[in-house]
Write a protein that holds these residues in place. Structure first.
Motif, mmCIF file in Angstrom:
data_model
loop_
_atom_site.group_PDB
_atom_site.id
_atom_site.type_symbol
_atom_site.label_atom_id
_atom_site.label_comp_id
_atom_site.label_asym_id
_atom_site.label_seq_id
_atom_site.Cartn_x
_atom_site.Cartn_y
_atom_site.Cartn_z
ATOM 1 N N ILE A 1 18.548 -14.864 3.239
ATOM 2 C CA ILE A 1 17.626 -15.013 4.373
ATOM 3 C C ILE A 1 16.182 -15.139 3.887
ATOM 4 C CG2 ILE A 1 17.157 -12.561 4.768
ATOM 5 C CD1 ILE A 1 17.971 -15.137 7.520
ATOM 6 N N GLU A 2 15.889 -14.536 2.730
ATOM 7 C CA GLU A 2 14.546 -14.604 2.173
ATOM 8 C C GLU A 2 14.204 -16.031 1.746
ATOM 9 O OE1 GLU A 2 13.971 -11.776 -0.889
ATOM 10 O OE2 GLU A 2 11.777 -11.765 -0.684
ATOM 11 N N HIS A 3 15.164 -16.736 1.176
ATOM 12 C CA HIS A 3 14.942 -18.124 0.757
ATOM 13 C C HIS A 3 14.783 -19.038 1.971
ATOM 14 C CE1 HIS A 3 17.315 -16.391 -2.718
ATOM 15 N NE2 HIS A 3 16.176 -16.731 -3.279
ATOM 16 N N ASP B 1 17.606 -26.905 -2.787
ATOM 17 C CA ASP B 1 18.912 -27.573 -2.908
ATOM 18 C C ASP B 1 19.588 -27.262 -4.241
ATOM 19 O OD1 ASP B 1 18.670 -28.722 -0.409
ATOM 20 O OD2 ASP B 1 17.789 -30.583 -1.155
ATOM 21 N N SER B 2 18.779 -27.092 -5.295
ATOM 22 C CA SER B 2 19.346 -26.855 -6.627
ATOM 23 C C SER B 2 19.962 -25.473 -6.773
ATOM 24 C CB SER B 2 18.275 -27.047 -7.699
ATOM 25 O OG SER B 2 17.332 -25.982 -7.688
ATOM 26 N N MET B 3 19.585 -24.543 -5.892
ATOM 27 C CA MET B 3 20.112 -23.185 -5.998
ATOM 28 C C MET B 3 21.633 -23.177 -6.015
ATOM 29 S SD MET B 3 17.657 -20.921 -3.502
ATOM 30 C CE MET B 3 18.657 -19.459 -3.770
ATOM 31 N N SER B 4 22.223 -23.822 -5.027
ATOM 32 C CA SER B 4 23.687 -23.814 -4.920
ATOM 33 C C SER B 4 24.343 -24.888 -5.781
ATOM 34 C CB SER B 4 24.105 -23.997 -3.454
ATOM 35 O OG SER B 4 23.502 -25.148 -2.907
ATOM 36 N N THR B 5 23.705 -26.057 -5.872
ATOM 37 C CA THR B 5 24.333 -27.164 -6.611
ATOM 38 C C THR B 5 24.266 -26.991 -8.121
ATOM 39 O OG1 THR B 5 22.251 -28.417 -6.485
ATOM 40 C CG2 THR B 5 23.882 -28.810 -4.749
ATOM 41 N N ILE C 1 16.018 -13.930 -7.294
ATOM 42 C CA ILE C 1 14.611 -13.532 -7.293
ATOM 43 C C ILE C 1 13.736 -14.648 -7.861
ATOM 44 C CG2 ILE C 1 12.946 -11.870 -8.236
ATOM 45 C CD1 ILE C 1 15.212 -9.803 -8.252
ATOM 46 N N THR C 2 14.237 -15.338 -8.877
ATOM 47 C CA THR C 2 13.498 -16.458 -9.464
ATOM 48 C C THR C 2 13.166 -17.490 -8.395
ATOM 49 O OG1 THR C 2 14.892 -16.169 -11.439
ATOM 50 C CG2 THR C 2 13.450 -18.091 -11.375
ATOM 51 N N PHE C 3 14.148 -17.805 -7.566
ATOM 52 C CA PHE C 3 13.935 -18.851 -6.564
ATOM 53 C C PHE C 3 13.063 -18.358 -5.407
ATOM 54 C CE2 PHE C 3 17.478 -20.727 -8.846
ATOM 55 C CZ PHE C 3 17.083 -22.055 -8.903
ATOM 56 N N THR C 4 13.093 -17.066 -5.121
ATOM 57 C CA THR C 4 12.154 -16.529 -4.132
ATOM 58 C C THR C 4 10.725 -16.735 -4.613
ATOM 59 O OG1 THR C 4 13.735 -14.836 -3.392
ATOM 60 C CG2 THR C 4 11.412 -14.451 -2.898
ATOM 61 N N ALA C 5 10.495 -16.456 -5.896
ATOM 62 C CA ALA C 5 9.160 -16.632 -6.472
ATOM 63 C C ALA C 5 8.766 -18.110 -6.468
ATOM 64 C CB ALA C 5 9.128 -16.074 -7.890
ATOM 65 N N LEU C 6 9.680 -18.988 -6.856
ATOM 66 C CA LEU C 6 9.384 -20.422 -6.908
ATOM 67 C C LEU C 6 9.075 -20.982 -5.522
ATOM 68 C CD1 LEU C 6 12.137 -21.521 -9.437
ATOM 69 C CD2 LEU C 6 9.668 -21.703 -9.816
ATOM 70 N N LEU C 7 9.880 -20.614 -4.545
ATOM 71 C CA LEU C 7 9.664 -21.111 -3.183
ATOM 72 C C LEU C 7 8.377 -20.541 -2.592
ATOM 73 C CD1 LEU C 7 13.322 -21.001 -1.800
ATOM 74 C CD2 LEU C 7 12.010 -23.019 -2.456
ATOM 75 N N SER C 8 8.037 -19.310 -2.979
ATOM 76 C CA SER C 8 6.755 -18.732 -2.547
ATOM 77 C C SER C 8 5.601 -19.527 -3.127
ATOM 78 C CB SER C 8 6.657 -17.271 -2.996
ATOM 79 O OG SER C 8 7.636 -16.474 -2.368
ATOM 80 N N GLY C 9 5.741 -19.937 -4.397
ATOM 81 C CA GLY C 9 4.718 -20.757 -5.027
ATOM 82 C C GLY C 9 4.563 -22.097 -4.321
ATOM 83 N N CYS C 10 5.684 -22.687 -3.926
ATOM 84 C CA CYS C 10 5.644 -23.973 -3.222
ATOM 85 C C CYS C 10 4.964 -23.833 -1.859
ATOM 86 C CB CYS C 10 7.060 -24.520 -3.050
ATOM 87 S SG CYS C 10 7.823 -25.079 -4.593
ATOM 88 N N LYS C 11 5.299 -22.780 -1.117
ATOM 89 C CA LYS C 11 4.701 -22.627 0.217
ATOM 90 C C LYS C 11 3.215 -22.297 0.121
ATOM 91 C CE LYS C 11 5.510 -17.702 1.147
ATOM 92 N NZ LYS C 11 6.205 -16.698 1.966
ATOM 93 N N ASN C 12 2.800 -21.576 -0.939
ATOM 94 C CA ASN C 12 1.387 -21.249 -1.102
ATOM 95 C C ASN C 12 0.565 -22.414 -1.634
ATOM 96 O OD1 ASN C 12 1.696 -18.638 -0.174
ATOM 97 N ND2 ASN C 12 1.934 -17.747 -2.204
ATOM 98 N N SER C 13 1.254 -23.465 -2.086
ATOM 99 C CA SER C 13 0.555 -24.631 -2.628
ATOM 100 C C SER C 13 0.854 -25.906 -1.857
ATOM 101 C CB SER C 13 0.940 -24.828 -4.102
ATOM 102 O OG SER C 13 0.657 -23.676 -4.859
ATOM 103 N N GLY C 14 1.651 -25.813 -0.796
ATOM 104 C CA GLY C 14 1.963 -26.980 0.018
ATOM 105 C C GLY C 14 2.845 -27.998 -0.669
#
Length: 617
Positions: free
Chosen positions: A382-384, A370-374, A347-360
């Motif tokens: 699928i959400e990510h 990439d850091s999620m798995s590594t 859920i943390t990364f869904t929020a972070l990636l949403s922030g990135c897409k809303n801010s370009g």
């Protein structure tokens, strides 16, 4: 419990040595000492179990077995509770085998009840039923466990039949019995039956308590019937039932779902009076409510006052930053969270990636993905992947987004193709859009939003024959356009503006004010963007049609009734068009006010002719 499950892998935990009981040959003195030691072990057992230290319960059981002590009904009951909480069904079955071989279920009602509960909570209703049927002695707890199990699975005929059978055993249903039914009915969206069950509680001679009403309110909220949640809360108050922190948390979720800021603020005041603000679930609910009701500053203030922040509270605040387009701030908060020793989840990364897409923030988004798995051993869902497609597409990297879709390990679903289609519309890429639409029409043949997006794109290219073709396709499939609306709250009244509904009672005054407002805006450089009108009509008619957009009417009405210094807050159910977005900037400049607008995707904060989204939406 999430952390516990990561630490304990079922395949790695050794089997309990319960199937190898040792017969002890002890002297009288030795038996006395052994019984004393066993009593101490059982005391430890119960203590750990009651305090939720279920891993410790298992460890103590193993030590008991290694020391040669044979578990009795008391220790078996405790370890069954541990197995139940940890969802270790395999070990639960091993314990059940031990119980059967040693005849513990024949005379011990607590062991039998624990087995029923274990199977119910591990989603094995048939096994729970078999244990229940074979129990020689049944107490109310066994009945309640199975009734609630049937209810939560939606098997209400079985639950009601079991309820009718209790009387034949000489056992009277208690509040827990009834509340299990209330909760089940409410969870499955059968709110009338849930309310009827509350009335049945009264008829039985019992008094519905806060758990009864909270179960009903919670079920409505889970099914997004937020208005019913608030309505039933009022009924609960009329019954003189005091809300607890669980009730308050659910009500805050309802206020967040409806973006009812004033109602949420009232509940916040109640929390302060009753001392609920110290409850972490309530505090997290307040963050969620304020962020979704257009009062980001208050959400941040609540977050900063939390002493012991949980992962959920961090996630909620990161998502708030993301929703308002504060992508860099969301990442900064993530770094602060890691510094506090809190590990992120999906859920943390869904929020972070949403922030990135809303801010370009493309580069930052790639690094986080990439850091999620590594770095965190979190497999992207699928959400990510959808967030990444949205991020790349909005930033005009459509080719890269297409390659990403083709190489992703999961099969693209409607969220993936929907994000790609929306990006194609922004950048007017018909070739990719038609591919996305073709997939969406198969996956979601009755979703009008997909047809509308494609029709908008065709109209931008003056391909009116294709627009008509899609209209015929919708008609043949029985798909109707969804209602478009915006609303604003003035004092305690909600004022709705709908594209197809009845006009507002003050429509004449609103349009008169809007005409004057547009005249002032044009002096500062505003020009209507007629490309937002996707109808085959002339330019003059398009400009007139732009004035009827619901968000413009709601903002204008808010300005007409605005108290000095108060911001305007408008809620819209679909994505704001580019003309209304531009108009809102000029309105904030002309009238020197702040305007918050929540559309179907995110929040926009207009001030002094600018928006916090920086036109990245």
């Amino acid at each position: 419990m999430g952390e516990v499950l990561r630490l304990w892998n079922c395949s790695e935990v050794c089997s309990f040595p319960l199937l190898r009981p040792t017969v002890l040959q002890l002297s009288k003195h030795s038996k006395h000492v052994a019984n004393s030691e066993l009593s101490k072990k059982e005391s430890k057992f119960m203590g750990h179990s009651l305090h939720g230290s279920y891993e410790a319960v298992q460890a103590i059981l193993q030590k008991m077995q290694d020391a040669g002590f044979k578990p009795n009904s008391s220790s078996i009951t405790s370890v069954l509770q541990a197995v139940t909480e940890l969802c270790f069904l395999k070990h639960g079955k091993e314990i059940h085998s031990f119980v059967l071989r040693n005849g513990l279920d024949d005379y011990d009602v607590y062991v039998g009840t624990s087995l029923v509960d274990m199977y119910v909570k591990n989603n094995c209703l048939s096994s729970a039923q078999n244990v229940f049927i074979n129990m020689k002695n049944k107490n109310i707890f066994a009945w309640n466990s199975l009734i609630s199990g049937y209810s939560f699975k939606g098997l209400f005929e079985d639950a009601e039949r079991l309820l009718d059978s209790i009387g034949e055993e000489g056992i009277k249903p208690n509040l827990v019995t009834w509340n299990g039914l209330v909760s089940g009915y409410a969870m499955w969206g059968r709110h009338k039956e849930a309310l009827s069950t509350i009335h049945r509680i009264k008829s039985s001679g019992l008094t519905p308590n806060v758990v009864s009403w909270t179960a009903l309110i919670s079920g409505c909220s889970q099914n997004e019937n937020y208005a019913d949640s608030l309505k039933f809360f009022i009924q609960m108050q009329e019954e003189c039932i005091r809300a607890n922190s669980a009730t308050i948390s659910i009500l805050l979720k309802a206020c967040a779902g409806l973006s009812l800021l004033h109602k949420g603020e009232e509940i916040h005041c109640l929390c302060i009076r009753k001392g609920f603000v110290e409850d972490i679930f309530v505090a997290t609910g307040l963050i969620n409510m304020y962020s979704k009701s257009g009062k980001f500053k208050s959400a941040h203030e609540v977050f900063r006052k939390i002493k012991n922040k949980t992962l959920a509270s961090w996630n909620c605040m990161i998502m708030a930053f993301a929703t308002y387009g504060f992508g860099k701030e969301a990442i900064s908060l993530f770094d602060e969270m890691r510094g506090a020793g809190v590990q992120p989840d999906a859920i943390t990364f869904t929020a972070l990636l949403s922030g990135c897409k809303n801010s370009g923030l493309v580069d930052e988004g790639w690094k986080l993905f990439d850091s999620m798995s590594t770095d965190y051993n979190i497999a992207p869902t699928i959400e990510h992947f959808s967030c990444m497609v949205d991020l790349l597409g909005r930033a005009s990297y459509l080719d890269e987004a297409w390659d990403f879709i083709q190489t992703m390990p999961l099969k693209p679903d409607a969220t993936i193709w929907g994000a790609f289609l929306a990006s194609c519309r922004i950048h007017k890429n018909l070739a990719f859009a038609e591919i996305a639409a073709k997939n969406l029409f198969k996956l979601e043949p009755h979703n009008p939003a997909n047809y509308v997006l494609m029709m908008n794109l065709y109209s931008m290219s003056n391909r009116w024959d294709d627009v008509e073709r899609l209209k015929d396709l919708m008609k043949n499939a029985g798909v109707k356009n969804g209602l478009v609306w915006s609303w604003i709250q003035i004092d305690q009244a909600i004022h709705m503006f709908s594209a197809e509904g009845k006009p507002h009672t003050d429509a004449g005054k609103i349009y008169f004010e809007l005409y004057h407002l547009v005249h002032e805006m044009k002096k500062l450089g505003y020009e209507p963007d007629i490309s937002c009108v996707h109808q085959n009509i002339d330019e003059v008619e398009k400009k007139k049609l732009l004035l009827s957009h619901t968000e413009k009417l709601a903002i204008t009405f808010g300005l007409m009734n605005r108290k000095s210094g108060e911001p305007i807050r408008v809620i819209k159910n679909t994505r704001v068009c580019s003309d209304c977005h531009t108009a809102a900037k000029y309105m904030s400049l002309v009238r020197k006010c702040e305007i918050f607008m929540k559309d179907g995707i995110r929040f926009h904060h207009f001030r002094e002719g600018e928006c916090t989204c920086n036109d990245c939406w």
